[in-house]
Design a protein around this motif. Structure first.
Motif, PDB file in Angstrom:
ATOM      1  N   UNK A  58      71.655  34.107  41.630  1.00  0.00           N
ATOM      2  CA  UNK A  58      71.228  33.158  40.398  1.00  0.00           C
ATOM      3  C   UNK A  58      72.543  32.936  39.750  1.00  0.00           C
ATOM      4  N   UNK A  59      73.072  32.199  40.065  1.00  0.00           N
ATOM      5  CA  UNK A  59      74.202  31.956  39.227  1.00  0.00           C
ATOM      6  C   UNK A  59      73.935  31.310  37.232  1.00  0.00           C
ATOM      7  N   UNK A  60      74.781  31.811  36.275  1.00  0.00           N
ATOM      8  CA  UNK A  60      74.174  31.615  34.938  1.00  0.00           C
ATOM      9  C   UNK A  60      75.815  31.733  34.368  1.00  0.00           C
ATOM     10  N   UNK A  61      75.545  29.935  33.552  1.00  0.00           N
ATOM     11  CA  UNK A  61      76.864  30.128  32.806  1.00  0.00           C
ATOM     12  C   UNK A  61      76.612  29.618  31.307  1.00  0.00           C
ATOM     13  N   UNK A  62      77.012  29.784  30.671  1.00  0.00           N
ATOM     14  CA  UNK A  62      77.197  29.518  29.142  1.00  0.00           C
ATOM     15  C   UNK A  62      78.199  29.032  28.381  1.00  0.00           C
ATOM     16  N   UNK A  63      78.479  28.445  27.542  1.00  0.00           N
ATOM     17  CA  UNK A  63      79.754  28.064  26.226  1.00  0.00           C
ATOM     18  C   UNK A  63      79.040  27.347  24.600  1.00  0.00           C
ATOM     19  N   UNK A  64      79.706  28.147  24.043  1.00  0.00           N
ATOM     20  CA  UNK A  64      79.451  27.270  22.814  1.00  0.00           C
ATOM     21  C   UNK A  64      81.163  27.058  22.376  1.00  0.00           C
ATOM     22  N   UNK A  65      80.825  25.472  21.728  1.00  0.00           N
ATOM     23  CA  UNK A  65      82.324  25.466  20.881  1.00  0.00           C
ATOM     24  C   UNK A  65      82.204  24.761  19.734  1.00  0.00           C
ATOM     25  N   UNK A  66      82.939  25.122  19.034  1.00  0.00           N
ATOM     26  CA  UNK A  66      82.774  25.119  17.123  1.00  0.00           C
ATOM     27  C   UNK A  66      84.212  24.361  16.922  1.00  0.00           C
ATOM     28  N   UNK A  67      84.822  23.675  16.709  1.00  0.00           N
ATOM     29  CA  UNK A  67      85.952  23.004  16.281  1.00  0.00           C
ATOM     30  C   UNK A  67      86.111  23.276  14.328  1.00  0.00           C
ATOM     31  N   UNK A  68      85.277  22.331  14.608  1.00  0.00           N
ATOM     32  CA  UNK A  68      85.216  22.419  12.492  1.00  0.00           C
ATOM     33  C   UNK A  68      84.048  22.904  12.022  1.00  0.00           C
ATOM     34  N   UNK A  69      84.350  22.671  10.528  1.00  0.00           N
ATOM     35  CA  UNK A  69      83.432  23.338   9.753  1.00  0.00           C
ATOM     36  C   UNK A  69      82.094  23.174   9.619  1.00  0.00           C
ATOM     37  N   UNK A  70      81.962  22.037  10.325  1.00  0.00           N
ATOM     38  CA  UNK A  70      80.137  21.743  10.291  1.00  0.00           C
ATOM     39  C   UNK A  70      78.966  21.851  12.046  1.00  0.00           C
ATOM     40  N   UNK A  71      78.676  22.698  11.127  1.00  0.00           N
ATOM     41  CA  UNK A  71      77.942  22.923  12.298  1.00  0.00           C
ATOM     42  C   UNK A  71      77.281  21.989  13.161  1.00  0.00           C
ATOM     43  N   UNK A  72      76.449  19.957  12.735  1.00  0.00           N
ATOM     44  CA  UNK A  72      76.411  19.561  13.556  1.00  0.00           C
ATOM     45  C   UNK A  72      76.972  19.021  14.139  1.00  0.00           C
ATOM     46  N   UNK A  73      77.844  19.287  14.385  1.00  0.00           N
ATOM     47  CA  UNK A  73      79.309  18.976  15.543  1.00  0.00           C
ATOM     48  C   UNK A  73      79.555  20.482  16.481  1.00  0.00           C
ATOM     49  N   UNK A  74      78.880  21.576  16.484  1.00  0.00           N
ATOM     50  CA  UNK A  74      78.807  22.337  17.164  1.00  0.00           C
ATOM     51  C   UNK A  74      78.385  22.137  18.233  1.00  0.00           C
ATOM     52  N   UNK A  75      78.422  22.681  19.355  1.00  0.00           N
ATOM     53  CA  UNK A  75      78.061  22.025  20.638  1.00  0.00           C
ATOM     54  C   UNK A  75      77.670  23.599  21.952  1.00  0.00           C
ATOM     55  N   UNK A  76      76.447  23.382  21.959  1.00  0.00           N
ATOM     56  CA  UNK A  76      76.314  24.869  22.530  1.00  0.00           C
ATOM     57  C   UNK A  76      75.616  24.685  23.564  1.00  0.00           C
ATOM     58  N   UNK A  77      75.014  24.820  25.603  1.00  0.00           N
ATOM     59  CA  UNK A  77      75.609  24.746  26.929  1.00  0.00           C
ATOM     60  C   UNK A  77      75.296  25.552  27.739  1.00  0.00           C
ATOM     61  N   UNK A  78      73.955  25.860  28.664  1.00  0.00           N
ATOM     62  CA  UNK A  78      73.877  26.642  29.324  1.00  0.00           C
ATOM     63  C   UNK A  78      73.114  26.118  30.777  1.00  0.00           C
ATOM     64  N   UNK A  79      73.164  27.329  31.632  1.00  0.00           N
ATOM     65  CA  UNK A  79      72.359  26.602  32.513  1.00  0.00           C
ATOM     66  C   UNK A  79      73.088  28.155  34.155  1.00  0.00           C
ATOM     67  N   UNK A  80      71.473  27.312  34.542  1.00  0.00           N
ATOM     68  CA  UNK A  80      71.148  28.386  35.872  1.00  0.00           C
ATOM     69  C   UNK A  80      71.337  27.614  36.995  1.00  0.00           C
TER      70      UNK A  80
END
Length: 325
Positions: A35-57
């Motif tokens: 069972x493989x899992x992956x996750x990522x988090x990206x935040x390029x600017x100081x605005x938290x609303x534009x942050x992107x978090x993803x995860x999958x199994x």
């Protein structure tokens, strides 16, 4: 006749063999297909609303996968089976089932209309109550009540009865107080005995736990379980992790404290995440982190079998079952 029986038996054996083969294949896939899992988090600017978090199994070479994405303040999830979205599969089944349901509804509506047309409404005649019997009943009740009431009443008998009841209540007050005073030592003694028994039970449990935890076999069992747990944690940890993080705070001491805490995570990512602290007196947190990992079912099964068959674990389980003996 025997030939027919042999063919039937042969067919049953073939079906059982296919079923056993499918069950064995499913067990092998669960144990040896990770069972493989992956996750990522990206935040390029100081605005938290534009942050992107993803995860999958995913499992079975991505034939079954679940993915969750949080972006722009919204949470999205997607389930895929054999590469096809579950929503599309449900949509196809609904589209196939909807014409059948529509035709059935039309038939039912037509049948209901024909039944309604055939049936005629029933006319219920108006029935007016006759007031005469009610008057007779009321007159009879009044006659019986007047007959049942006594004609002569003795006022002195009621007064004497009230005085007697009040005197009895006044006499019962000191008697009840005396009874409570007499029973008070016994109640206190009973309460003290209960408190003593509870304290003895608590001390007995504490002594049992001390002896149980200090026993050499219990210590060996705890250390064995802890070693197995550490092995499972190492197995679950990501096999690949990379990224970079840039952070800063208005207070340089807070930045130094966070940097020290992040330094404690070095065994986790092994310097594969670049950390850049900023001491310019501004609040800042940007970066990008990715991680991947996998889990094999055979590892968990092996750990469970080893724990269950360990002699010290069996001793602990047996001792726990008979702890109240």
């Amino acid at each position: 006749m025997l030939h027919i029986l042999w063919l039937i038996l042969k067919f049953i054996l073939i079906v059982l063999g296919i079923a056993l083969g499918l069950v064995l294949l499913a067990v092998l896939l669960v144990l040896f297909c990770p069972v493989r899992y992956q996750a990522s988090a990206v935040k390029d600017v100081d605005n938290w609303n534009q942050a992107q978090v993803s995860g999958g199994v995913s499992w079975l070479f991505r034939l079954i996968s679940v993915r969750v994405i949080y972006t722009e303040g919204q949470l999205k999830k997607e389930i895929r089976i054999f590469g096809i979205s579950l929503d599309k599969l449900l949509g196809l089944t609904k589209k196939k089932a909807s014409p059948k349901k529509a035709s059935q509804n039309r038939r039912n509506n037509s049948e209901e209309k024909t039944v309604v047309q055939k049936e005629e409404p029933l006319k219920i005649p108006d029935i007016k109550p006759d007031p005469a019997p009610v008057e007779e009943i009321t007159t009879k009740k009044s006659d019986t009540t007047s007959a049942s009431e006594p004609s002569d009443k003795d006022p002195n008998s009621g007064l004497f009865q009230k005085i007697r009841v009040k005197i009895k209540k006044i006499i019962d007050i000191p008697l009840n107080i005396l009874r409570k005073i007499i029973a008070l030592p016994g109640m206190l003694l009973h309460k003290l005995q209960k408190i003593k028994l509870t304290i003895q039970n608590i001390y007995g449990k504490i002594d049992w736990w001390k002896e149980f935890l200090s026993h050499p076999r219990t210590k060996e069992a705890i250390s064995f379980v802890w070693n197995e747990a550490k092995g499972l944690i190492r197995h679950i940890l990501p096999t690949k992790i990379q990224g970079n993080v840039t952070f800063g705070s208005e207070d340089p001491s807070i930045t130094g404290t966070v940097l020290g805490i992040l330094g404690m995570t070095f065994p986790f990512h092994k310097n594969r995440i670049e950390v850049t602290p900023l001491f310019n007196g501004e609040n800042c947190l940007t970066g990008h982190v990715e991680l991947n990992g996998r889990m094999y079912g055979i590892v968990f099964l092996k750990a469970a079998i080893e724990i269950y068959l360990h002699k010290n674990i069996k001793y602990v389980i047996n001792r726990w079952k008979h702890k109240e003996d």
